[in-house]
Structure formats: structure tokens, C-alpha cells
Design a protein around this motif. Structure first.
Motif, PDB file in Angstrom:
ATOM      1  N   LYS A  55       0.836  -1.203   0.000  1.00  0.00           N
ATOM      2  CA  LYS A  55       0.000   0.000   0.000  1.00  0.00           C
ATOM      3  C   LYS A  55       0.873   1.257   0.000  1.00  0.00           C
ATOM      4  CE  LYS A  55      -3.909   2.134   0.063  1.00  0.00           C
ATOM      5  NZ  LYS A  55      -4.742   2.136  -1.132  1.00  0.00           N
ATOM      6  N   ARG A  56       1.958   1.255   0.794  1.00  0.00           N
ATOM      7  CA  ARG A  56       2.866   2.401   0.845  1.00  0.00           C
ATOM      8  C   ARG A  56       3.513   2.639  -0.523  1.00  0.00           C
ATOM      9  NH1 ARG A  56       5.622   0.826   5.027  1.00  0.00           N
ATOM     10  NH2 ARG A  56       7.434   0.039   3.930  1.00  0.00           N
ATOM     11  N   PHE A  57       3.891   1.552  -1.201  1.00  0.00           N
ATOM     12  CA  PHE A  57       4.490   1.635  -2.531  1.00  0.00           C
ATOM     13  C   PHE A  57       3.487   2.224  -3.530  1.00  0.00           C
ATOM     14  CE2 PHE A  57       6.092  -0.469  -6.494  1.00  0.00           C
ATOM     15  CZ  PHE A  57       7.385   0.013  -6.461  1.00  0.00           C
ATOM     16  N   GLU A  58       2.252   1.766  -3.449  1.00  0.00           N
ATOM     17  CA  GLU A  58       1.193   2.273  -4.328  1.00  0.00           C
ATOM     18  C   GLU A  58       0.909   3.751  -4.062  1.00  0.00           C
ATOM     19  OE1 GLU A  58      -3.391   1.226  -5.664  1.00  0.00           O
ATOM     20  OE2 GLU A  58      -2.354  -0.077  -4.259  1.00  0.00           O
ATOM     21  N   LEU A  59       0.852   4.147  -2.797  1.00  0.00           N
ATOM     22  CA  LEU A  59       0.614   5.561  -2.453  1.00  0.00           C
ATOM     23  C   LEU A  59       1.763   6.444  -2.933  1.00  0.00           C
ATOM     24  CD1 LEU A  59      -0.914   5.210   1.125  1.00  0.00           C
ATOM     25  CD2 LEU A  59      -2.095   5.918  -0.974  1.00  0.00           C
ATOM     26  N   ALA A  61       3.621   5.884  -5.603  1.00  0.00           N
ATOM     27  CA  ALA A  61       3.447   6.021  -7.051  1.00  0.00           C
ATOM     28  C   ALA A  61       2.322   7.005  -7.369  1.00  0.00           C
ATOM     29  CB  ALA A  61       3.149   4.658  -7.679  1.00  0.00           C
ATOM     30  N   GLU A  62       1.235   6.917  -6.624  1.00  0.00           N
ATOM     31  CA  GLU A  62       0.103   7.818  -6.840  1.00  0.00           C
ATOM     32  C   GLU A  62       0.491   9.269  -6.566  1.00  0.00           C
ATOM     33  OE1 GLU A  62      -4.120   8.636  -4.661  1.00  0.00           O
ATOM     34  OE2 GLU A  62      -3.563   6.538  -4.960  1.00  0.00           O
ATOM     35  N   ALA A  63       1.194   9.507  -5.460  1.00  0.00           N
ATOM     36  CA  ALA A  63       1.617  10.864  -5.116  1.00  0.00           C
ATOM     37  C   ALA A  63       2.604  11.409  -6.147  1.00  0.00           C
ATOM     38  CB  ALA A  63       2.238  10.881  -3.721  1.00  0.00           C
ATOM     39  N   ALA A  64       3.571  10.600  -6.523  1.00  0.00           N
ATOM     40  CA  ALA A  64       4.559  11.036  -7.512  1.00  0.00           C
ATOM     41  C   ALA A  64       3.909  11.263  -8.877  1.00  0.00           C
ATOM     42  CB  ALA A  64       5.682  10.010  -7.624  1.00  0.00           C
ATOM     43  N   GLY A  65       2.858  10.529  -9.166  1.00  0.00           N
ATOM     44  CA  GLY A  65       2.156  10.695 -10.428  1.00  0.00           C
ATOM     45  C   GLY A  65       1.435  12.027 -10.555  1.00  0.00           C
ATOM     46  N   ARG A  66       1.180  12.664  -9.438  1.00  0.00           N
ATOM     47  CA  ARG A  66       0.498  13.971  -9.453  1.00  0.00           C
ATOM     48  C   ARG A  66       1.459  15.144  -9.584  1.00  0.00           C
ATOM     49  NH1 ARG A  66      -2.829  12.535  -4.349  1.00  0.00           N
ATOM     50  NH2 ARG A  66      -4.477  11.252  -5.223  1.00  0.00           N
ATOM     51  N   VAL A  67       2.729  14.903  -9.334  1.00  0.00           N
ATOM     52  CA  VAL A  67       3.728  15.971  -9.314  1.00  0.00           C
ATOM     53  C   VAL A  67       4.290  16.187 -10.717  1.00  0.00           C
ATOM     54  CG1 VAL A  67       5.954  16.679  -8.367  1.00  0.00           C
ATOM     55  CG2 VAL A  67       4.336  15.434  -6.936  1.00  0.00           C
ATOM     56  N   ARG A  68       4.398  17.426 -11.104  1.00  0.00           N
ATOM     57  CA  ARG A  68       5.020  17.788 -12.379  1.00  0.00           C
ATOM     58  C   ARG A  68       6.140  18.787 -12.085  1.00  0.00           C
ATOM     59  NH1 ARG A  68       2.367  14.096 -13.786  1.00  0.00           N
ATOM     60  NH2 ARG A  68       0.639  14.052 -15.236  1.00  0.00           N
ATOM     61  N   HIS A  69       7.380  18.332 -12.253  1.00  0.00           N
ATOM     62  CA  HIS A  69       8.528  19.199 -12.017  1.00  0.00           C
ATOM     63  C   HIS A  69       9.714  18.631 -12.789  1.00  0.00           C
ATOM     64  CE1 HIS A  69      11.817  21.255  -9.918  1.00  0.00           C
ATOM     65  NE2 HIS A  69      10.897  22.131  -9.546  1.00  0.00           N
ATOM     66  N   ASP A  70      10.572  19.514 -13.292  1.00  0.00           N
ATOM     67  CA  ASP A  70      11.728  19.090 -14.085  1.00  0.00           C
ATOM     68  C   ASP A  70      12.684  18.187 -13.306  1.00  0.00           C
ATOM     69  OD1 ASP A  70      10.792  20.483 -16.253  1.00  0.00           O
ATOM     70  OD2 ASP A  70      12.117  22.203 -15.966  1.00  0.00           O
ATOM     71  N   ASN A  71      12.719  18.315 -11.986  1.00  0.00           N
ATOM     72  CA  ASN A  71      13.660  17.548 -11.176  1.00  0.00           C
ATOM     73  C   ASN A  71      13.051  16.298 -10.539  1.00  0.00           C
ATOM     74  OD1 ASN A  71      15.640  19.454 -11.713  1.00  0.00           O
ATOM     75  ND2 ASN A  71      15.074  20.701  -9.975  1.00  0.00           N
ATOM     76  N   ILE A  72      11.839  15.933 -10.940  1.00  0.00           N
ATOM     77  CA  ILE A  72      11.170  14.757 -10.380  1.00  0.00           C
ATOM     78  C   ILE A  72      10.742  13.850 -11.523  1.00  0.00           C
ATOM     79  CG2 ILE A  72       9.178  13.953  -9.051  1.00  0.00           C
ATOM     80  CD1 ILE A  72       9.295  16.570  -7.502  1.00  0.00           C
ATOM     81  N   CYS A  73      11.035  12.561 -11.376  1.00  0.00           N
ATOM     82  CA  CYS A  73      10.638  11.588 -12.395  1.00  0.00           C
ATOM     83  C   CYS A  73       9.119  11.523 -12.493  1.00  0.00           C
ATOM     84  CB  CYS A  73      11.165  10.198 -12.056  1.00  0.00           C
ATOM     85  SG  CYS A  73      12.935  10.048 -12.175  1.00  0.00           S
ATOM     86  N   GLU A  74       8.630  11.463 -13.707  1.00  0.00           N
ATOM     87  CA  GLU A  74       7.197  11.346 -13.946  1.00  0.00           C
ATOM     88  C   GLU A  74       6.778   9.878 -13.832  1.00  0.00           C
ATOM     89  OE1 GLU A  74       3.987  12.364 -17.488  1.00  0.00           O
ATOM     90  OE2 GLU A  74       6.115  12.716 -17.818  1.00  0.00           O
TER      91      GLU A  74
END
Length: 84
Positions: A55-59, A61-74
Motif C-alpha cells: 500500500k505504501r508503494f502504491e501511495l 506512485a500515486e503521489a509522484a504521479g500527481r507531481v510535475r517538475h523538471d527535477n522529479i521523475c514522472e
């Protein structure tokens, strides 16, 4: 857990190991249809058996999927392999 040439979810071919840590591994892979290179993060088999870790791994991925920034992997995809 990973091997070169392994096809994940019918669409990502593992090319090589990039790194590994306490939660699992990160591999370079290629989308088999569109030939896009991606990084794939795989949770270790032992942790994948623990509902709280999964569940932590899924959360994450979900949180990172909402972030848009040049220094963060999409994050573009998430799934569970047939092996779990």
C-alpha cells in the motif's frame, strides 16, 4: 526479481539494472510497442507480500504521479506482476 529481457505487464522489456536498495530495484526498460525508454521500480518479493508495504508503494506512485517538475521523475504507469 529481475532479469534482462524480462517482459513486465506485457509491455516493458527490462534492459538492465540501474540500482538497488532496501525496498527493491530500479531497472532501465523499454516499452515494447512505442520503444520509449523508462525506469521501472520493482518492489522486492518479500515486501510485496506485506499489505502495508504494498500500500505504501502504491501511495508513493500515486503521489509522484500527481507531481510535475523538471527535477522529479514522472510516474506514467503502475501495476502488479503475475508473480505478485
Amino acid at each position: 526479481m529481475f532479469q534482462n529481457g524480462l517482459i513486465l505487464d506485457g509491455k516493458y522489456r527490462v534492459l538492465r539494472l540501474i540500482g538497488e536498495g532496501g525496498m527493491g530495484v530500479v531497472c532501465e526498460a523499454e516499452h515494447t510497442r512505442i520503444r520509449r525508454r523508462v525506469a521501472v521500480k520493482l518492489l522486492s518479493a518479500a515486501l510485496a507480500q506485506k499489505p502495508d508495504a504494498l500500500k505504501r508503494f502504491e501511495l508513493e506512485a500515486e503521489a509522484a504521479g500527481r507531481v510535475r517538475h523538471d527535477n522529479i521523475c514522472e510516474v506514467i504507469d503502475f501495476g502488479i506482476s503475475a508473480e505478485g
